[in-house]
Design a protein around this motif. Structure first.
Motif, PDB file in Angstrom:
ATOM      1  N   ILE A 146       0.836  -1.201   0.000  1.00  0.00           N
ATOM      2  CA  ILE A 146       0.000   0.000   0.000  1.00  0.00           C
ATOM      3  C   ILE A 146       0.869   1.248   0.000  1.00  0.00           C
ATOM      4  O   ILE A 146       0.588   2.236  -0.677  1.00  0.00           O
ATOM      5  CB  ILE A 146      -0.958  -0.027   1.202  1.00  0.00           C
ATOM      6  N   LEU A 147       1.952   1.175   0.753  1.00  0.00           N
ATOM      7  CA  LEU A 147       2.874   2.314   0.801  1.00  0.00           C
ATOM      8  C   LEU A 147       3.418   2.613  -0.591  1.00  0.00           C
ATOM      9  O   LEU A 147       3.413   3.765  -1.047  1.00  0.00           O
ATOM     10  CB  LEU A 147       4.024   1.978   1.752  1.00  0.00           C
ATOM     11  N   ILE A 148       3.865   1.581  -1.278  1.00  0.00           N
ATOM     12  CA  ILE A 148       4.392   1.780  -2.630  1.00  0.00           C
ATOM     13  C   ILE A 148       3.314   2.366  -3.528  1.00  0.00           C
ATOM     14  O   ILE A 148       3.537   3.305  -4.290  1.00  0.00           O
ATOM     15  CB  ILE A 148       4.888   0.433  -3.211  1.00  0.00           C
ATOM     16  N   ASP A 149       2.130   1.804  -3.387  1.00  0.00           N
ATOM     17  CA  ASP A 149       1.043   2.261  -4.241  1.00  0.00           C
ATOM     18  C   ASP A 149       0.747   3.735  -4.005  1.00  0.00           C
ATOM     19  O   ASP A 149       0.526   4.497  -4.942  1.00  0.00           O
ATOM     20  CB  ASP A 149      -0.203   1.421  -3.952  1.00  0.00           C
ATOM     21  N   GLN A 150       0.777   4.117  -2.716  1.00  0.00           N
ATOM     22  CA  GLN A 150       0.537   5.538  -2.432  1.00  0.00           C
ATOM     23  C   GLN A 150       1.596   6.401  -3.083  1.00  0.00           C
ATOM     24  O   GLN A 150       1.300   7.443  -3.650  1.00  0.00           O
ATOM     25  CB  GLN A 150       0.540   5.765  -0.916  1.00  0.00           C
ATOM     26  N   LYS A 151       2.840   5.950  -2.990  1.00  0.00           N
ATOM     27  CA  LYS A 151       3.930   6.703  -3.616  1.00  0.00           C
ATOM     28  C   LYS A 151       3.676   6.828  -5.110  1.00  0.00           C
ATOM     29  O   LYS A 151       3.821   7.890  -5.702  1.00  0.00           O
ATOM     30  CB  LYS A 151       5.271   6.000  -3.370  1.00  0.00           C
ATOM     31  N   LEU A 168      -9.280   3.414  17.600  1.00  0.00           N
ATOM     32  CA  LEU A 168      -8.991   4.646  18.320  1.00  0.00           C
ATOM     33  C   LEU A 168      -7.484   4.841  18.460  1.00  0.00           C
ATOM     34  O   LEU A 168      -7.032   5.605  19.294  1.00  0.00           O
ATOM     35  CB  LEU A 168      -9.635   4.609  19.707  1.00  0.00           C
ATOM     36  N   ALA A 169      -6.714   4.098  17.692  1.00  0.00           N
ATOM     37  CA  ALA A 169      -5.265   4.215  17.810  1.00  0.00           C
ATOM     38  C   ALA A 169      -4.696   4.852  16.554  1.00  0.00           C
ATOM     39  O   ALA A 169      -5.367   4.999  15.544  1.00  0.00           O
ATOM     40  CB  ALA A 169      -4.637   2.849  18.047  1.00  0.00           C
ATOM     41  N   ASP A 170      -3.432   5.191  16.670  1.00  0.00           N
ATOM     42  CA  ASP A 170      -2.783   5.955  15.614  1.00  0.00           C
ATOM     43  C   ASP A 170      -2.007   5.002  14.695  1.00  0.00           C
ATOM     44  O   ASP A 170      -0.807   5.138  14.518  1.00  0.00           O
ATOM     45  CB  ASP A 170      -1.853   6.956  16.306  1.00  0.00           C
ATOM     46  N   VAL A 171      -2.716   4.015  14.153  1.00  0.00           N
ATOM     47  CA  VAL A 171      -2.046   3.027  13.306  1.00  0.00           C
ATOM     48  C   VAL A 171      -1.583   3.702  12.014  1.00  0.00           C
ATOM     49  O   VAL A 171      -2.327   4.469  11.416  1.00  0.00           O
ATOM     50  CB  VAL A 171      -3.020   1.879  12.971  1.00  0.00           C
ATOM     51  N   PRO A 172      -0.344   3.430  11.590  1.00  0.00           N
ATOM     52  CA  PRO A 172       0.131   4.042  10.343  1.00  0.00           C
ATOM     53  C   PRO A 172      -0.823   3.753   9.181  1.00  0.00           C
ATOM     54  O   PRO A 172      -1.353   2.647   9.071  1.00  0.00           O
ATOM     55  CB  PRO A 172       1.481   3.366  10.108  1.00  0.00           C
ATOM     56  N   GLU A 173      -0.995   4.742   8.361  1.00  0.00           N
ATOM     57  CA  GLU A 173      -1.993   4.678   7.288  1.00  0.00           C
ATOM     58  C   GLU A 173      -1.933   3.380   6.463  1.00  0.00           C
ATOM     59  O   GLU A 173      -2.953   2.710   6.294  1.00  0.00           O
ATOM     60  CB  GLU A 173      -1.836   5.909   6.390  1.00  0.00           C
ATOM     61  N   PRO A 174      -0.771   2.987   5.950  1.00  0.00           N
ATOM     62  CA  PRO A 174      -0.772   1.813   5.064  1.00  0.00           C
ATOM     63  C   PRO A 174      -1.158   0.529   5.776  1.00  0.00           C
ATOM     64  O   PRO A 174      -1.577  -0.427   5.130  1.00  0.00           O
ATOM     65  CB  PRO A 174       0.687   1.716   4.588  1.00  0.00           C
ATOM     66  N   LEU A 175      -1.015   0.493   7.086  1.00  0.00           N
ATOM     67  CA  LEU A 175      -1.308  -0.757   7.786  1.00  0.00           C
ATOM     68  C   LEU A 175      -2.750  -0.830   8.249  1.00  0.00           C
ATOM     69  O   LEU A 175      -3.200  -1.875   8.714  1.00  0.00           O
ATOM     70  CB  LEU A 175      -0.388  -0.901   8.988  1.00  0.00           C
TER      71      LEU A 175
END
Ligand SMILES: Cc1cc2nc3c(=O)[nH]c(=O)nc-3n(C[C@H](O)[C@H](O)[C@H](O)COP(=O)(O)O)c2cc1C
Ligand SMILES: Cc1cc2nc3c(=O)[nH]c(=O)nc-3n(C[C@H](O)[C@H](O)[C@H](O)COP(=O)(O)O)c2cc1C
Ligand SMILES: Cc1cc2nc3c(=O)[nH]c(=O)nc-3n(C[C@H](O)[C@H](O)[C@H](O)COP(=O)(O)O)c2cc1C
Ligand SMILES: Cc1cc2nc3c(=O)[nH]c(=O)nc-3n(C[C@H](O)[C@H](O)[C@H](O)CO)c2cc1C
Ligand code: SF4
Ligand code: SF4
Ligand code: SF4
Ligand code: SF4
Ligand code: FES
Lengths: 282, 437, 200, 203, 191, 325
Positions: D193-198, E159-166
């Motif tokens: 997902i990270l790559i895709d966002q990039k 309610l947590a600050d999980v990184p967006e891609p995860l």
């Protein structure tokens, strides 16, 4: 022979049994779904923003089919979708003037003084609860709740501490209007050029003291266009923008604090320029 | 015997030593007073005077338009300079009557009643209402309304709230020390008005001398003084009722649901003065304290006195003061404009210099907020629900029960503005409710 | 044709066609799969009873099967016992061979296990585990040596545990000991009679 | 369904609509059999076989089937192919069949297959369906290959059974156990997902 | 004792989700809210129990006697599909509130490999009838346990600050991984 | 208008002096006696393991903070230091350094930062790191050396619990003496061996009210009851509760790891169930499971249940009807 026959029989029977069950189910427990609902739901933008007043696009589709909602009830989809929806229902599209969100405040960082150092939750709503960090009790707080609320990326925070609205991206969904605790965003027809950029109900001197750009209710604009503009509670108010004639605009723009005036609409060139800039932004 | 108290709560530093032995001084009425027409719970009063009018001290200048409202009276005699928007301690400017003090202090008090105990309940309540009395314990709830509960809710106990659990504040303490008879008589009037059986005067054990003094003045058998453990928020009425009577006010309910009326000692004294002498509520006692004030004092001030006047009387603000609070340090409201006036609900004025804001961490789920919330709430969870917009969950977890005492935020090691989040939630949820109704 | 009857006919037809197809596949592969299975057993028996030429199943119950094996001269060499016990994760299925007097274990092999790879799964490893089981005296219950020692230092009825996988090692040991006891009691009770099955 | 160029019909299965990384379908076999590359390959071959042939059959007989018995008929079709794959492996590759255990039969409930029939083959021509099936199969294979390679290399130091990391390397046994499967796939999803966002941003 | 071992093992040690990787799709898909996770768990347990019974009957009364083991896959899946449908119809008729709570999950179950896996594993493990039933119930309870725990955690992670891609599946898989690590604690408990 | 500008904020305006960094610092201080004890018993091995874990933990934390554009100042809150320290304290002294570093990286990355960092994690990060290592390198993680203070003539060495589980120590009368367990003169993970050193630190934390004493108390209670029942029934087969309390990771687990605020319940009743659950699971795993020790697994398993506990044990609101559930 048996080796082939038995499995064929078994499978055949299984199929038969199963299909009979399905026939039974089909006969007894059919749930009719109006194909028009499906068709309309397909057309809708699927933003599920709720601007139509229903819990989501699908709910809106059902309401339209039932006749509870107008075909142009989806502000996000605009005219195009309205026309398509209407064609499914066999109606003429109802005319829909595009509206956009406008900010009624010019209390920029430099114009509107702060009360003091604000400590706490950095959202407009939270700041509003303690009176806000701006001396003006009516103006923009600048924490951008409206920007957060916008699903269409149509807003951004300007360097002057006031949110900017991108006319082209704004779908008039009204989420920013809801989000703003100070109620200073309103939807206006896109062709309404004159806007009052202030919501302060304070009397002139008080309002002036806290913000250089406040409406001080001096009445110059009202004199320029008595049909379209009135004073109400120390504040100029546009009662009917269609009555403001183009030739009256220069007089209106004599407002000493510029609290009323023409909305700055980006020309096409400027638009192209910003687009270009965005394209090259990292 | 173990002193009564309620579960949970906190023990903040007292700070009462600054002013505890400072007798109440009278602040001379200022040259101009600004009397806001909205100083109470409920609707604003409507102006009865206009610019240029000459008025007397105690003259009614604002009239309550509804049941949940209160009359407003002039606190000095003189000339009305303006009826106009004026800065208000609660933030937004509100309509206020500006009066130029003529220095005469000529009064328009109603007639005195030598034997107020013979009055009918209706008459007592009428006189309280005429005097524009609102709760002086903080909420500024119209007292006349409180004294007339619905007929199906009989009152059996009056609690006179002398806990003054907020740190730094000593105005209630001074009142109990200096006016014990008035308070006891006022309490008796409340009892008569509500037809209750007993009166409990509750005092925290850091004010034991006041309790003893009060006890020594009591002759009647149905009045008791109860000394409670010093703990914040002992004075919050639901917790107080629980501590004293082991009764729980139902969620969303009011003290009269369990047959109780709670009144602050200041309110009680004001009731006595209103009924006995016909004196409206145009002055009150406040504590001016904190390290930013050169001469901390307890002061009797006229309603409408600008903060600047009060501060000047106490020696002005010290260098470096950056925090000015109206009320106590736990529930008070920060002030920024010294033109704002003292209002009926003002119990104190504190000034000090705060160090730079401490870093806010993410909640580490230490549970201290839960451990200390006197209402049994789960503040961290509420704050998160609100932060992420889960309004239904926040409501289900009881956010509307929060009394905003601040115990949670006081104990939070992560310095999370829990109370502000909760306020935000309460505001949003009530707004949503109003919309759907 | 009504929709319902079409539904029935189509699905039945699909079933019949698939049944026909599958029966072909089934028949084509059945022999081979069966052969695979038998070969696995066969090979295991040969592994645990070296030199076994033929074998006969003489007793079967759940997770406990006994074969007698004969050499090329047709003499009974001993028993191959197929058995299973619970290991660290799941069942360990194994086979071991003994002489006819049940005094000696020839060899042991693991047929199926789901122990931790790199750890308990070492029970399938000859060097780490299986070699200690060769030619062990089983007239008394076997014992586990922990920590492991050199092969020469092992007692006649001792086997080495795998370091870090004592439980799996124990499980094998316990399964073998239990099977031996069971076999003896079955013979004692006369349920298993080697001679009478000779005739086959 | 708007028709895309055929090439896109194929490539979408690799990245944009990758059945595992994007649609999160067929997670069970993905997690279960990727502890070794060989298992992953066998699994993806079997799945591809079923997917391709089912798509072929479904796309060709779609007109005959009344929509009410659609799913049931598809299931029978799919199950037949799965049985063939299963029997074939059992007959000719017994060790692999044993390793994969019940996961080959479970292809029948693999959401990818039924999903593709429902969403695509039942609405598209035979050719298009085949291309779609090939794309999806390749996407599935690719995903399994990546996952099983990571797990086998870290978990055993080998790739397809060949030692790739030196003897200094002590295998992380966790990688070939269930937690390793979950953790690896979870992290991989995040990275993708990270790559895709990039990619999206740079567009 | 044997039965208890099968039961405990199915719940804690060889948990369907955390050990066998079966039913991952609903495990990830329906674990966002505790309420729906509980309903899903109950629905799966119910269907698993019935499937265990019916598949055993089919297997032992039809397939094995007629030497048709290769029809296991087809027949099991058909049985499951029709069973689920029948159950759905039955519930809808007999108890609308229950249908509201459970019904919407039933169609999801058809293509849930946990059910199919149960039928196949029970056949593979050669369990007798009672064992099969216990195995079915235990596996269902195990699934429910895993999905409800997961839902609890995910509600907290909302309610947590999980990184967006995860966000979503990524973090859910990582949580599942750590849960699986934790469940290792039960290994070796059944001897 | 005065020129001074005032602060605008919401009440309350007082704060308890405790802050997150202070809490973390107090935990670090409380661990020092045990750290010192481990250095005494295992010498340079202890020192390098501590350094490796601390470096791994702090660097990983810094990388994540930088990547997520969070203020690096939160690095100074000390939580990563605790995670690194506690991880090192739960490792066998003979572990390879690279493996220890892997553990530290996993602890912070998978145990903490993927959830959003301090305060957001569900599982105890140090134990996630340890569980990862235990599963990745099971042999290395179960290979033990004796403390330098103990002269031993066999090549391999078993911990007191390993001895109990696999060598039938009760029947053989080879159970490690309680005295050794108390002082720490025995094998085991770096920081777990000396009960005395740990208890000194724990006492400080309890006195300072950093930790909730109910958690260790609940764990000790339920483990004692569980093991006590079996011990009373079969003293020739099962070890005494006191042995179970002093051996393995129980003390460090009960006082320093189960008490981690982030991963324990926020409600009072939830806390008690959590503590009792941990004690019970430890007993269950030690007596009947495959592992000699179950503290780590028990804490991780109960961490899993914490969100549900928080929800189901919400305190009763003042004035809420008791009958209504
Ligand atoms: C957190 C909290 C603390 C309070 N503390 C006091 C107090 O110390 N003294 C007091 O008189 N009222 C206190 N109050 C107000 C009381 O709850 C109650 O409203 C008041 O005593 C009623 O009397 P009144 O109407 O005369 O003000 C507190 C309220 C809250 C919510
Ligand atoms: C992930 C993991 C998997 C394990 N797998 C096994 C196993 O398959 N078989 C086994 O006997 N022990 C296994 N163990 C180790 C046991 O828990 C136990 O520590 C070991 O049997 C003790 O043996 P030792 O005394 O030889 O060290 C495993 C440990 C871990 C952490
Ligand atoms: C807090 C803490 C928790 C632990 N948890 C476990 C555990 O769950 N399982 C384990 O095998 N060892 C665990 N250990 C390590 C054991 O306490 C100890 O080293 C044990 O005696 C190892 O025995 P073994 O060699 O037989 O595995 C833990 C250590 C600490 C400090
Ligand atoms: C009493 C106490 C105990 C702690 N125990 C641990 C622990 O066992 N493991 C750990 O990684 N961090 C521990 N921490 C540090 C911190 O809470 C931990 O890094 C967070 O879980 C990260 O979000 C502890 C902190 C405190 C205050
Ligand atoms: S700017 Fe406001 S009205 Fe326009 S799209 Fe955004 S939220 Fe909607
Ligand atoms: S317009 Fe309203 S919501 Fe937007 S930044 Fe200003 S105050 Fe906030
Ligand atoms: S939640 Fe409300 S009632 Fe509870 S401690 Fe916080 S402010 Fe007080
Ligand atoms: S006191 Fe603060 S850090 Fe502790 S649980 Fe409450 S909100 Fe979180
Ligand atoms: S692949 Fe297993 S449930 Fe979807």
């Amino acid at each position: 022979m048996m080796d082939v026959l038995v499995p064929i029989l078994t499978m055949g029977l299984l199929g038969l049994f199963f299909s009979l069950g399905l026939v039974f189910a089909y006969k007894k427990l059919r749930v009719e779904e109006d194909p028009r609902v499906v068709a309309i739901a397909d057309i809708l933008p699927q933003a599920n923003c709720g601007a139509c007043g229903y819990s989501g696009c699908r709910a809106f589709a059902e309401a339209v089919v039932k006749g509870d909602a107008p075909t142009n009830g989806c502000p996000v989809g605009g005219e195009q979708v309205a026309a398509q929806v209407a064609s499914i229902l066999g109606e003429e599209a109802q005319a829909l003037v595009k509206k956009v969100a406008r900010l009624h405040c010019r209390g920029t960082k430099t114009a509107a003084k702060d009360r003091g150092e604000y400590i706490g939750v950095t959202t407009c709503r939270a700041a509003h609860l303690v009176g806000g960090q701006k001396q003006c009790s009516y103006g923009c707080l600048g924490f951008g709740d409206c920007i957060q609320a916008c699903l269409f990326d149509a807003m951004e925070m300007g360097d002057d501490g006031l949110p900017r609205i991108d006319e082209n991206k704004c779908t008039a969904c009204g989420r920013c209007v809801e989000a703003c605790p100070r109620n200073i965003i309103e939807l206006h027809p896109v062709d309404q050029e004159i806007i009052v950029f202030c919501r302060s109900l304070d009397r002139g001197p008080l309002a002036r003291k806290v913000c250089k750009n406040a409406c001080i209710a001096c009445g110059i604009c009202v004199r320029a266009c008595p049909e379209g503009i009135i004073l109400e509670n120390n504040l100029a108010k546009i009662v009917d923008y269609k009555k403001i004639l183009p030739e009256q605009i220069p007089a209106i723009e004599k407002c000493p604090t510029k609290a009323i005036g023409r909305i700055h609409r980006a020309s096409e060139e400027e638009q192209a320029k910003t687009n270009e800039k965005q394209a090259f932004a990292p | 015997m173990k002193k009564k108290t309620f579960p949970r709560g906190i023990h903040p530093p007292g700070g009462k030593e600054w002013t505890a032995d400072k007798a109440i001084e009278v602040l001379p009425p200022p040259e101009k007073v600004y009397i806001p027409l909205h100083q109470h719970f409920g609707q604003p009063a409507q102006p009865l005077v206009k610019k240029g009018d000459t008025i007397l001290r105690g003259q009614k200048i604002g009239k309550a338009p509804a049941l949940f409202s209160a009359d407003v009276h002039a606190s000095v005699s003189g000339k009305v300079l303006a009826v106009d928007g004026h800065p208000h301690p609660l933030g937004k400017p509100v309509l206020a009557v500006t009066i130029a003090n003529d220095g005469q202090d000529s009064s328009s008090d109603e007639e005195e009643i030598p034997d107020p105990f013979s009055l009918s309940p209706e008459e007592i309540i009428r006189r309280v209402k005429e005097a524009g009395i609102v709760g002086l314990g903080g909420a500024a709830f119209p007292t006349a309304v409180k004294l007339a509960p619905p007929a199906d809710k009989p009152i059996d106990t009056i609690i006179i709230n002398g806990c003054e659990c907020e740190p730094f504040l000593t105005s209630d303490y001074r009142l109990m020390k200096e006016y014990p008879e008035e308070i006891i008589s006022g309490a008796e009037l409340i009892r008569l008005a509500t037809n209750a059986k007993q009166i409990i005067i509750s005092v925290e054990d850091n004010k034991e001398d006041a309790a003893e003094l009060l006890a020594s003045k009591i002759q009647e058998k149905h009045i008791f003084v109860e000394v409670l453990t010093t703990k914040y928020p002992q004075g919050a009425e639901k917790n107080l009722i629980l501590a004293l009577l082991k009764r729980e006010v139902p969620r969303g309910g009011l003290p009269f649901d369990v047959g109780v009326v709670v009144q602050n000692v200041g309110t009680t004294k004001a009731i006595w003065e209103a009924v006995r002498f016909g004196r409206p509520l145009y002055q009150r006692v406040i504590t001016v304290s904190g390290s930013g004030i050169p001469e901390p004092k307890n002061l009797l001030v006229r309603i409408g006195t600008p903060l600047q006047t009060v501060i000047d009387f106490c020696g002005g603000l010290k260098e470096g003061v950056n925090c000015l609070i109206m009320g106590g340090p736990m529930m008070g409201i920060t002030q920024w404009n010294l033109e704002a006036p003292i209002i009926k609900g003002t119990s104190g004025l504190l000034a000090w210099s705060l160090p730079p804001a401490s870093q806010v961490f993410d909640c580490i789920r230490c549970g201290r907020c839960v451990e200390h919330c006197p209402m049994g709430l789960t503040p961290t969870q509420l704050a998160k629900y609100i932060q992420f917009g889960f309004w239904d969950e926040a409501e289900a977890w009881g956010v509307l029960d929060c009394v905003e005492c601040g115990c949670c935020q006081y104990s939070c090691p992560a310095a999370i503005p829990l109370v502000q989040w909760i306020r935000l939630g309460k505001a949003t949820i009530s707004a949503l409710k109003r919309k759907t109704v | 044709m009504s929709l319902s009857s079409r539904m029935v006919i189509v699905l039945t037809a699909v079933g019949i066609i698939s049944g026909g197809l599958l029966s072909t596949v089934g028949i084509l592969t059945r022999a081979r799969i069966e052969a695979n299975r038998l070969r696995e057993i066969e090979e295991a028996i040969i592994t645990v009873v070296p030199g076994a030429k033929t074998n006969t199943k003489i007793y079967e119950e759940k997770d406990f099967t006994v074969y007698t094996t004969r050499n090329d001269q047709g003499q009974i060499q001993g028993f191959a016992i197929y058995t299973a016990g619970t290991g660290f994760q799941d069942k360990i299925v194994l086979m071991f061979g003994t002489d006819a007097e049940i005094n000696k274990i020839f060899r042991l092999t693991i047929l199926d296990q789901k122990e931790t790879p790199g750890l308990g799964a070492k029970i399938t490893d000859k060097e780490a585990f299986l070699k200690y089981w060769e030619n062990k005296d089983c007239s008394h219950p076997l014992m586990l040596k922990k920590p492991p020692v050199a092969q020469e230092e092992l007692g006649a009825s001792e086997v080495n545990a795998i370091t870090g996988a004592t439980i799996s090692s124990e499980a094998v040991l316990a399964t073998v000991n239990a099977s031996l006891a069971k076999l003896r009691s079955l013979i004692q009770a006369g349920t298993i009679q080697i001679e009478e099955n000779n005739g086959q | 369904m708007a028709s895309k160029p055929l090439s896109q019909e194929f490539t979408k299965g690799l990245w944009g609509e990758n059945p595992i990384f994007r649609q999160l379908l067929g997670m069970c076999p993905t997690l279960a059999v990727t502890n070794a590359v060989i298992n992953g390959i066998a699994m993806s071959l079997a799945t591809s076989f079923v997917l391709i042939f089912s798509s072929l059959v479904v796309a060709s007989i779609k007109k005959l089937i009344p929509s009410q018995v659609r799913i049931a008929s598809y299931i029978v079709v799919i199950a037949s192919f799965v049985t063939m794959a299963d029997r074939f492996l059992a007959a000719f590759f017994p060790p692999i069949s044993k390793n994969l255990g019940p996961y080959i039969p479970l292809i029948v409930v693999n959401c990818i297959i039924l999903g593709r029939q429902e969403a695509f083959s039942s609405k598209n021509s035979v050719g298009r369906s085949l291309i779609d099936a090939f794309g999806m199969s390749l996407g599935f294979t690719l995903a399994l290959l990546v996952l099983s390679s990571i797990r086998e290399i870290l978990g055993a130091g080998t790739w397809l059974g060949h030692q790739v990391l030196g003897s200094w390397f002590e295998p992380w046994i966790i990688m070939i156990l269930p937690p390793g499967a979950f953790l690896t796939l979870g992290i991989l999803l995040g990275i993708i997902i990270l790559i895709d966002q990039k990619l999206q941003r740079s567009k | 004792m044997e039965l208890l071992a099968i039961f405990i093992s199915a719940i804690l040690i060889n948990n369907f989700v955390l050990h066998y990787f079966l039913g991952i799709c609903p495990f990830l898909g329906v674990s966002k809210k505790i309420d729906s996770a509980v309903s899903m768990g109950l629905a799966v347990t119910f269907v698993m129990t019935i499937t265990a019974i019916v598949s055993w009957i089919i297997n032992h009364w039809i397939l094995i006697p007629f030497n048709l083991e290769y029809l296991q896959i087809v027949s099991f899946i058909l049985i499951i599909a029709s069973l689920v449908q029948l159950v759905e119809m039955f519930i809808r008729k007999s108890s609308p509130p229950l249908y509201q709570a459970l019904g919407i999950y039933l169609p999801l179950i058809t293509t849930n490999c946990a059910i199919m896996g149960l039928a196949l594993l029970a056949a593979l493990k050669n369990y007798n009838f009672v064992e099969t039933v216990i195995f079915g119930v235990g596996s269902g309870v195990g699934f429910t346990l895993a999905i409800v725990l997961m839902a609890g955690i995910r509600e907290q992670l909302d309610l947590a600050d999980v990184p967006e891609p995860l966000k979503g599946a990524g973090i859910a898989l990582i949580v599942a991984g750590i849960m699986a690590l934790g469940f290792f604690g039960f290994s070796g408990m059944i001897k | 208008m005065a020129e001074t500008t005032f602060i605008i904020k919401s009440s309350p305006h007082l704060r308890h002096p405790d802050s997150v960094p202070k809490i973390m610092l107090s935990v670090i201080i409380s661990l020092l006696p045990a750290v010192a004890a481990s250095v005494y018993f295992f010498r340079w091995r202890a020192v390098v393991l501590y350094l490796a874990c601390l470096a791994g933990a702090i660097l990983t934390e810094a990388v994540f903070l930088a990547a997520r554009k969070k203020p690096l100042s939160t690095l100074l809150d000390g939580s990563a230091v605790i995670t690194g320290l506690l991880l090192a304290m739960t490792l066998p002294p003979s572990l390879r350094l690279d493996q220890a570093v892997i553990g530290a990286v996993v602890a912070i990355a998978l145990g903490k930062q993927v959830f959003g960092g301090l305060g957001h994690n569900i599982f105890n990060p140090a134990l996630v790191g340890r569980a990862f290592l235990q599963t990745a390198f099971p042999v290395a993680m179960t290979t033990w050396i004796p403390p330098v203070t103990k002269i031993i003539n066999t090549a391999t060495y078993a911990t007191p619990l390993g001895n109990l589980k696999f060598q039938n120590a009760v029947a053989q009368h080879t159970l490690t003496p309680l005295k050794d367990l108390f002082w720490g003169n025995t094998g085991g993970c770096l920081g777990e061996t000396s009960a005395l050193a740990l208890l000194i630190g724990a006492l400080y934390l309890v006195a300072r009210k950093t930790i909730d004493w109910k958690i260790p108390a609940g764990i000790i209670l339920s483990l004692s009851v569980f093991t006590g029942i079996f011990w009373l029934a079969r003293p020739d087969k099962y070890a005494s509760p006191l042995f179970h309390l002093l051996s393995g990771g129980l003390i460090i687990g009960a006082f320093f790891m189960a008490t981690d605020m982030v991963t324990s319940p926020i409600t009072p009743r939830g806390t008690i169930i959590y503590a009792l659950g941990i004690g019970f699971l430890v007993g269950l795993i030690r007596l009947f499971g495959g592992y000699p020790e179950g503290v780590m697994y028990s804490i991780l398993l109960m961490n899993t249940v914490v969100p549900l506990l928080n929800r189901s044990t919400r305190p009763r609101l003042l004035g809420e009807r008791r009958a209504k559930k």
